[in-house]
Each structure stands twice: as structure tokens, then as C-alpha cells.
Write a protein that holds these residues in place. Sequence first.
Motif, PDB file in Angstrom:
ATOM      1  N   GLN A  71       0.827  -1.201   0.000  1.00 43.72           N
ATOM      2  CA  GLN A  71       0.000   0.000   0.000  1.00 43.72           C
ATOM      3  C   GLN A  71       0.867   1.259   0.000  1.00 43.72           C
ATOM      4  O   GLN A  71       0.498   2.261  -0.627  1.00 43.72           O
ATOM      5  CB  GLN A  71      -0.926   0.003   1.220  1.00 43.72           C
ATOM      6  CG  GLN A  71      -2.010  -1.058   1.187  1.00 43.72           C
ATOM      7  CD  GLN A  71      -3.072  -0.827   2.238  1.00 43.72           C
ATOM      8  OE1 GLN A  71      -3.323   0.296   2.652  1.00 43.72           O
ATOM      9  NE2 GLN A  71      -3.715  -1.909   2.672  1.00 43.72           N
ATOM     10  N   ASN A  89      -8.387   4.985  -6.430  1.00 46.23           N
ATOM     11  CA  ASN A  89      -9.213   3.827  -6.080  1.00 46.23           C
ATOM     12  C   ASN A  89      -9.039   2.725  -7.119  1.00 46.23           C
ATOM     13  O   ASN A  89      -8.905   1.538  -6.794  1.00 46.23           O
ATOM     14  CB  ASN A  89     -10.678   4.250  -5.989  1.00 46.23           C
ATOM     15  CG  ASN A  89     -11.564   3.180  -5.411  1.00 46.23           C
ATOM     16  OD1 ASN A  89     -11.430   2.797  -4.254  1.00 46.23           O
ATOM     17  ND2 ASN A  89     -12.494   2.681  -6.211  1.00 46.23           N
ATOM     18  N   LEU A  93      -7.503  -1.093  -6.456  1.00 43.52           N
ATOM     19  CA  LEU A  93      -8.327  -2.264  -6.756  1.00 43.52           C
ATOM     20  C   LEU A  93      -7.617  -3.197  -7.733  1.00 43.52           C
ATOM     21  O   LEU A  93      -7.700  -4.425  -7.606  1.00 43.52           O
ATOM     22  CB  LEU A  93      -9.681  -1.830  -7.315  1.00 43.52           C
ATOM     23  CG  LEU A  93     -10.641  -1.199  -6.305  1.00 43.52           C
ATOM     24  CD1 LEU A  93     -11.872  -0.643  -7.016  1.00 43.52           C
ATOM     25  CD2 LEU A  93     -11.066  -2.200  -5.238  1.00 43.52           C
ATOM     26  N   LEU A  96      -4.350  -4.559  -5.494  1.00 47.25           N
ATOM     27  CA  LEU A  96      -4.581  -5.283  -4.242  1.00 47.25           C
ATOM     28  C   LEU A  96      -5.985  -5.874  -4.123  1.00 47.25           C
ATOM     29  O   LEU A  96      -6.293  -6.545  -3.139  1.00 47.25           O
ATOM     30  CB  LEU A  96      -4.340  -4.341  -3.048  1.00 47.25           C
ATOM     31  CG  LEU A  96      -2.944  -3.726  -2.929  1.00 47.25           C
ATOM     32  CD1 LEU A  96      -2.907  -2.758  -1.755  1.00 47.25           C
ATOM     33  CD2 LEU A  96      -1.898  -4.817  -2.759  1.00 47.25           C
ATOM     34  N   GLN A  97      -6.843  -5.572  -5.115  1.00 44.31           N
ATOM     35  CA  GLN A  97      -8.240  -5.999  -5.083  1.00 44.31           C
ATOM     36  C   GLN A  97      -8.973  -5.418  -3.879  1.00 44.31           C
ATOM     37  O   GLN A  97      -9.918  -6.024  -3.359  1.00 44.31           O
ATOM     38  CB  GLN A  97      -8.364  -7.525  -5.108  1.00 44.31           C
ATOM     39  CG  GLN A  97      -7.917  -8.148  -6.421  1.00 44.31           C
ATOM     40  CD  GLN A  97      -8.171  -9.641  -6.456  1.00 44.31           C
ATOM     41  OE1 GLN A  97      -7.255 -10.437  -6.375  1.00 44.31           O
ATOM     42  NE2 GLN A  97      -9.425 -10.011  -6.564  1.00 44.31           N
ATOM     43  N   GLN A  98      -8.550  -4.264  -3.426  1.00 38.62           N
ATOM     44  CA  GLN A  98      -9.236  -3.540  -2.369  1.00 38.62           C
ATOM     45  C   GLN A  98      -8.916  -2.065  -2.518  1.00 38.62           C
ATOM     46  O   GLN A  98      -7.830  -1.701  -2.980  1.00 38.62           O
ATOM     47  CB  GLN A  98      -8.811  -4.029  -0.982  1.00 38.62           C
ATOM     48  CG  GLN A  98      -7.356  -3.748  -0.639  1.00 38.62           C
ATOM     49  CD  GLN A  98      -6.985  -4.259   0.737  1.00 38.62           C
ATOM     50  OE1 GLN A  98      -7.446  -5.312   1.158  1.00 38.62           O
ATOM     51  NE2 GLN A  98      -6.161  -3.509   1.460  1.00 38.62           N
ATOM     52  N   PRO A  99      -9.866  -1.200  -2.167  1.00 39.36           N
ATOM     53  CA  PRO A  99      -9.621   0.239  -2.289  1.00 39.36           C
ATOM     54  C   PRO A  99      -8.706   0.732  -1.188  1.00 39.36           C
ATOM     55  O   PRO A  99      -8.404  -0.006  -0.242  1.00 39.36           O
ATOM     56  CB  PRO A  99     -11.040   0.826  -2.153  1.00 39.36           C
ATOM     57  CG  PRO A  99     -11.749  -0.163  -1.295  1.00 39.36           C
ATOM     58  CD  PRO A  99     -11.212  -1.513  -1.689  1.00 39.36           C
ATOM     59  N   ALA A 101      -7.466   2.289   2.216  1.00 37.74           N
ATOM     60  CA  ALA A 101      -8.099   2.108   3.526  1.00 37.74           C
ATOM     61  C   ALA A 101      -9.045   3.248   3.876  1.00 37.74           C
ATOM     62  O   ALA A 101     -10.055   3.052   4.530  1.00 37.74           O
ATOM     63  CB  ALA A 101      -7.032   1.969   4.604  1.00 37.74           C
ATOM     64  N   LYS A 104     -12.596   2.485   1.924  1.00 35.10           N
ATOM     65  CA  LYS A 104     -13.031   1.117   1.685  1.00 35.10           C
ATOM     66  C   LYS A 104     -14.533   0.999   1.908  1.00 35.10           C
ATOM     67  O   LYS A 104     -15.034   1.320   2.984  1.00 35.10           O
ATOM     68  CB  LYS A 104     -12.287   0.152   2.615  1.00 35.10           C
ATOM     69  CG  LYS A 104     -12.593  -1.309   2.309  1.00 35.10           C
ATOM     70  CD  LYS A 104     -11.726  -2.230   3.142  1.00 35.10           C
ATOM     71  CE  LYS A 104     -11.997  -3.688   2.819  1.00 35.10           C
ATOM     72  NZ  LYS A 104     -11.129  -4.594   3.612  1.00 35.10           N
ATOM     73  N   GLU A 106     -18.455  -0.696   2.268  1.00 32.54           N
ATOM     74  CA  GLU A 106     -19.074  -1.883   2.853  1.00 32.54           C
ATOM     75  C   GLU A 106     -19.354  -2.891   1.736  1.00 32.54           C
ATOM     76  O   GLU A 106     -19.638  -2.521   0.604  1.00 32.54           O
ATOM     77  CB  GLU A 106     -20.392  -1.503   3.542  1.00 32.54           C
ATOM     78  CG  GLU A 106     -20.218  -0.580   4.736  1.00 32.54           C
ATOM     79  CD  GLU A 106     -19.514  -1.266   5.900  1.00 32.54           C
ATOM     80  OE1 GLU A 106     -19.652  -2.500   6.020  1.00 32.54           O
ATOM     81  OE2 GLU A 106     -18.830  -0.568   6.659  1.00 32.54           O
ATOM     82  N   THR A 107     -19.264  -4.176   2.066  1.00 33.02           N
ATOM     83  CA  THR A 107     -19.482  -5.200   1.038  1.00 33.02           C
ATOM     84  C   THR A 107     -20.696  -6.072   1.359  1.00 33.02           C
ATOM     85  O   THR A 107     -20.904  -7.086   0.721  1.00 33.02           O
ATOM     86  CB  THR A 107     -18.238  -6.092   0.915  1.00 33.02           C
ATOM     87  OG1 THR A 107     -17.933  -6.668   2.192  1.00 33.02           O
ATOM     88  CG2 THR A 107     -17.047  -5.282   0.430  1.00 33.02           C
ATOM     89  N   CYS A 195     -12.679  -4.113 -10.034  1.00 36.60           N
ATOM     90  CA  CYS A 195     -12.617  -5.394  -9.314  1.00 36.60           C
ATOM     91  C   CYS A 195     -12.842  -6.593 -10.224  1.00 36.60           C
ATOM     92  O   CYS A 195     -12.500  -7.723  -9.867  1.00 36.60           O
ATOM     93  CB  CYS A 195     -13.665  -5.428  -8.199  1.00 36.60           C
ATOM     94  SG  CYS A 195     -13.266  -4.412  -6.777  1.00 36.60           S
TER      95      CYS A 195
END
Length: 281
Positions: A71, A89, A93, A96-99, A101, A104, A106-107, A195
Motif C-alpha cells: 500500500q 481507487n 483495486l 490489491l483488489q481492495q480500495p 483504507a 473502503k 461496505e461489502t 474489481c
Amino acid sequence: MLMPLKQGRRQELGDFLKSRRNRLQPADYGLPIGTRRKAKGLRWEELAQLAGIGLSWYTWLEQGREINVSQDVLESLARVMQLSAEEKNHLFLLALQQPPAANKPETIRADVQTVLQHFLDHWADCPAYVTDHKWDVLAWNRAACAVFGDFSAMNGKERNAVWRCFRSASYRELLVDWEGHAKRLLASFRSTSTCYVGEDWYQELVQELIEHSKEFQQWWPRHDIMGTPIGTKALLHLKAGLMMMEHITFQVYDAPDLKVTLYRPLPDNNTVATLAKLLEE
């Protein structure tokens, strides 16, 4: 042939980094231009030095090689490349397949389509529809069908907003500024689908549009990134003529991959009365 999921993301990441590096101007970083410079934008070594990372490592990253990235490194690249919030963003994605910190989402996913349909029907005089992460239209109201076409009579491809924008002749004719709309939609699609880069549905959609739309083929390599825009849209309806609508898109809190797009008819060009008459038919 479809490429493996991880390979698709690595290639997309490398292409995105290259596109952003090429946009950077040496003079903005106090670097000499010189008469012998052939590189467009910053050179690999210049970017690596500014970001405080190894030249070989960054080169491999841009070439899409299978390497790990932290990161902190992504934060440094985003800073040097002066990425917007949406572009940053997108970068996180892909890598790391994630935005980041800080933003981020909710999923948690809940089945709210029935409730959404109630809201769509309640907005009887405002065209509205719901799209998912693939940009497939899942639900709509009668006003949306009156303005944009009967979604219930469309097949799966025709109900995809991206496919329809570039492949439907009637939809192209409906939009007065089709080119501007298509460019914004494409940049927004790329931003929201990060994603899913490498997944079958994503690759199949992109490949088909590259093969059958010269505009998509031309604009896709630009890697433009944009949030979901709000604004005013001019529509040239086959029966009703020119209509002016303002539009906005909401993300569903209980199901973040669902979005509601709402159009409100404006007084301009007598659109309110025109739409009301259209709905009486």
C-alpha cells in the motif's frame, strides 16, 4: 482466448500506470527536457526516482509481471502521478483488489430489489432504473420504458448499459450529445468495474465492443477514469421530440453494487408536459 483472471488484472494495472506516466510533464517536476528526449511523459527511471522505488521493480510492475506491491508503494505512485480519488481507487483495486483504507466500502449485500421496484414505481413521472456491477439494467419503471425503450422486451445484452450505448442505433439517435455521453459512461464503467477486470463477462463485453465499435476501440486504450456524473441531458425522442432531463445516480447502501439512476423532466422545451402526454399513451 480469455486470459487468466490474475494475468488480466496485472496487464490492466501495467497499462494504466503507463498511460498515467505518459501524461506527466518533466517540467512539472523540475526535470530537463532536452533535445534528445524521445519518451512521452516521464521515463521509467524518472518516475521510479520520484516515487522512491527501484527502477527494475517499477519496470516489472508496468510490464505486468507477477510481483507483490504494498500500500505504501501505491500511495507513493498515486502521489507522484497526481491521481484523482477515482484513479487512486482504481489503482488500488487493480493491484490489491481492495480500495485505499480511507475509502473502503461496505461489502454487505442484501436482497433489496423488491423494495427498489416500489420506489421506482412511486417515481411515476420520472424515468428511473437500477443497474448492477455489470451495468445490467435489473429493474425499471414505466416512465423509463417510455423514454429509453421497453426494457422487458430486450434481451440480456440489450439491457446492458455499456453494450447498448455503443451497439444500439436507436439509443445513439436518442442522445443529442451521444459522443460526450459515451465517453463519460466509458470512463465511469472502467472506474466501477476495476474489481472485475479479467472475469469472463468483463473480457467478453470489452472484446465484443472493441470488435464492433470503432469509437470504443479508439477510446478504450485511453484508460479514462471518472466518477458517476450528474447533470442535464438532451434527448431526441422519436415520438415526443426534444426533451430535457436532469439526472443523478445513487448507490444503494444495503447493496453497494446496485445503483439507481433517476431522470427528472425539466420545464425546458415543455418536457414535463411532453413526458406526461407520452405516459398517457
